[in-house]
Design a protein around this motif. Structure first.
Motif, PDB file in Angstrom:
ATOM      1  N   LYS A  96       0.808  -1.218   0.000  1.00 60.46           N
ATOM      2  CA  LYS A  96       0.000   0.000   0.000  1.00 60.46           C
ATOM      3  C   LYS A  96       0.841   1.268   0.000  1.00 60.46           C
ATOM      4  CE  LYS A  96      -3.737  -2.475   2.304  1.00 60.46           C
ATOM      5  NZ  LYS A  96      -4.635  -2.582   3.474  1.00 60.46           N
ATOM      6  N   ARG A  97       2.170   1.093   0.065  1.00 57.35           N
ATOM      7  CA  ARG A  97       3.055   2.260   0.053  1.00 57.35           C
ATOM      8  C   ARG A  97       3.679   2.512  -1.310  1.00 57.35           C
ATOM      9  NH1 ARG A  97       4.466   0.497   5.562  1.00 57.35           N
ATOM     10  NH2 ARG A  97       6.227  -0.728   4.788  1.00 57.35           N
ATOM     11  N   TRP A 130      -8.711  -3.169  -1.655  1.00 58.06           N
ATOM     12  CA  TRP A 130      -7.610  -2.265  -2.012  1.00 58.06           C
ATOM     13  C   TRP A 130      -7.328  -2.326  -3.514  1.00 58.06           C
ATOM     14  CZ3 TRP A 130      -2.818  -3.026  -4.252  1.00 58.06           C
ATOM     15  CH2 TRP A 130      -1.933  -1.940  -4.195  1.00 58.06           C
ATOM     16  N   ASN A 134      -6.672   0.590  -6.610  1.00 60.40           N
ATOM     17  CA  ASN A 134      -5.245   0.915  -6.565  1.00 60.40           C
ATOM     18  C   ASN A 134      -4.398   0.165  -7.587  1.00 60.40           C
ATOM     19  OD1 ASN A 134      -4.737   2.811  -4.136  1.00 60.40           O
ATOM     20  ND2 ASN A 134      -6.154   1.258  -3.337  1.00 60.40           N
TER      21      ASN A 134
END
Length: 333
Positions: A96-97, A130, A134
């Motif tokens: 997620k980074r 997510w 994304n």
């Protein structure tokens, strides 16, 4: 861990070896960042890494792939496999980074009666949510496909009367860029005990792309902010993957770890090998002992299985979609 895959790189080891990859130098040309969430059971963990790396390499052409491996932390592992994941894989929190163009999510060996009772269910559903917003596109393979549609639309899978196991001819049922220029029929490996019904999928808004007369639905898609691509089969399997599974199941039968003798994979071994295996099955049903694995006959595959050719075409189209400008028309249009 991050690997940079290009067409001149050798991929011979079943393990991911970090090596000295200079990620800071200018590689030039297009580059895509792909994440593999590898939840396969321990015996298949490293083979799955190798299979997807080789598949992406074959599909990428001159394009380089920045390849990250992850695994859901809640998937139960042996000490050896856990060490491999902890030392060679990126931490799932890193997902997620960073920006990922595409994601590939594999299935896992079931340990609970229902998918939503699996110990990794919460981690997996968070990943599904997510990925919807994304990634440009995410591939859900086999059990991961079943889990994703259960979470997204409460579509439950159904138990098959017998295991769907073999290489099946799959035909496109609609015109879509994902299957464009792919060999016809697509020969795809399937290895599963369950399926999702086409009627349930179409009623919920999914589009079926390929179907087998024997195995049923193969590929289907759903458009969110990300294009979700679902495989009921295993396009990444190499020529010997089904053989390894079949021999594993014979070993489990002889060790009394399973009660039923495994069926032959469909359209996989040549006729002579099938005859020899039928004689072996008849023998071990009357003399069941683990040592009999040493008496298994030599195995020869059919000459026409064409393992990997369909998958290379599908993944080539998938990578082209990921590389397209985000303002370009969606793949399905």
């Amino acid at each position: 861990m991050t690997l940079l895959i290009d067409r001149d790189q050798g991929i011979s080891s079943p393990a991911l070896v970090p090596g000295e990859v200079d990620l800071a130098r200018d590689h030039g040309g297009a580059e895509l960042t792909i994440g593999l969430i590898n939840n396969m059971p321990d015996p298949a963990l490293k083979a799955t890494e190798r299979q997807f790396m080789k598949l992406l390499q074959a599909a990428a052409g001159p394009r380089r792939i920045r390849f990250h491996c992850f695994s859901l932390p809640s998937v139960k592992r042996s000490p050896e496999a856990k060490w491999h994941v902890e030392s060679e894989y990126s931490d799932l929190a890193d997902l997620k980074r960073h920006k990922f163009d595409g994601l590939i999510v594999t299935g896992a060996e079931p340990v609970a009666p229902e998918l939503d009772q699996e110990p990794y269910w919460r981690d997996l559903t968070e990943l599904i949510d997510w990925a919807k917003v994304n990634t440009r596109s995410t591939i859900w393979s086999c059990l991961a496909a079943h889990a994703a549609v259960l979470h997204l639309d409460r579509i439950g899978r159904r138990r098959l009367p017998a295991k769907c196991h073999g290489i099946f001819d799959c035909e496109p049922v609609t015109d879509d860029a994902l299957t464009r220029a792919a060999p016809a029929p697509l020969k795809v490996s399937h290895s599963r005990l369950n399926e999702v019904a086409e009627s349930d999928l179409t009623q919920a808004g999914y589009q079926v792309l390929t179907r087998s007369a024997e195995a049923g639905i193969d590929i289907f898609v759903r458009q969110y902010a990300s294009r979700f691509v679902f495989f009921q089969g295993h396009p990444e399997y190499d020529a010997l993957s089904l053989q390894r599974e079949y021999l594993r199941d014979i070993g489990r039968y002889l060790a009394r770890e399973r009660e039923t003798y495994p069926h032959l994979p469909v359209s996989y071994f040549d006729a002579e090998t099938e005859e020899k295996l039928a004689r072996f099955e008849k023998r071990v049903r009357h003399q069941r002992h683990p040592a009999l694995t040493n008496d298994l006959p030599a195995l020869t595959l059919r000459a026409d299985i064409a393992a990997g050719s369909a998958a290379a075409a599908l993944f080539r189209n998938w990578l082209q979609y990921l590389a397209a400008d985000t303002k370009a028309p969606l793949l399905a249009r």
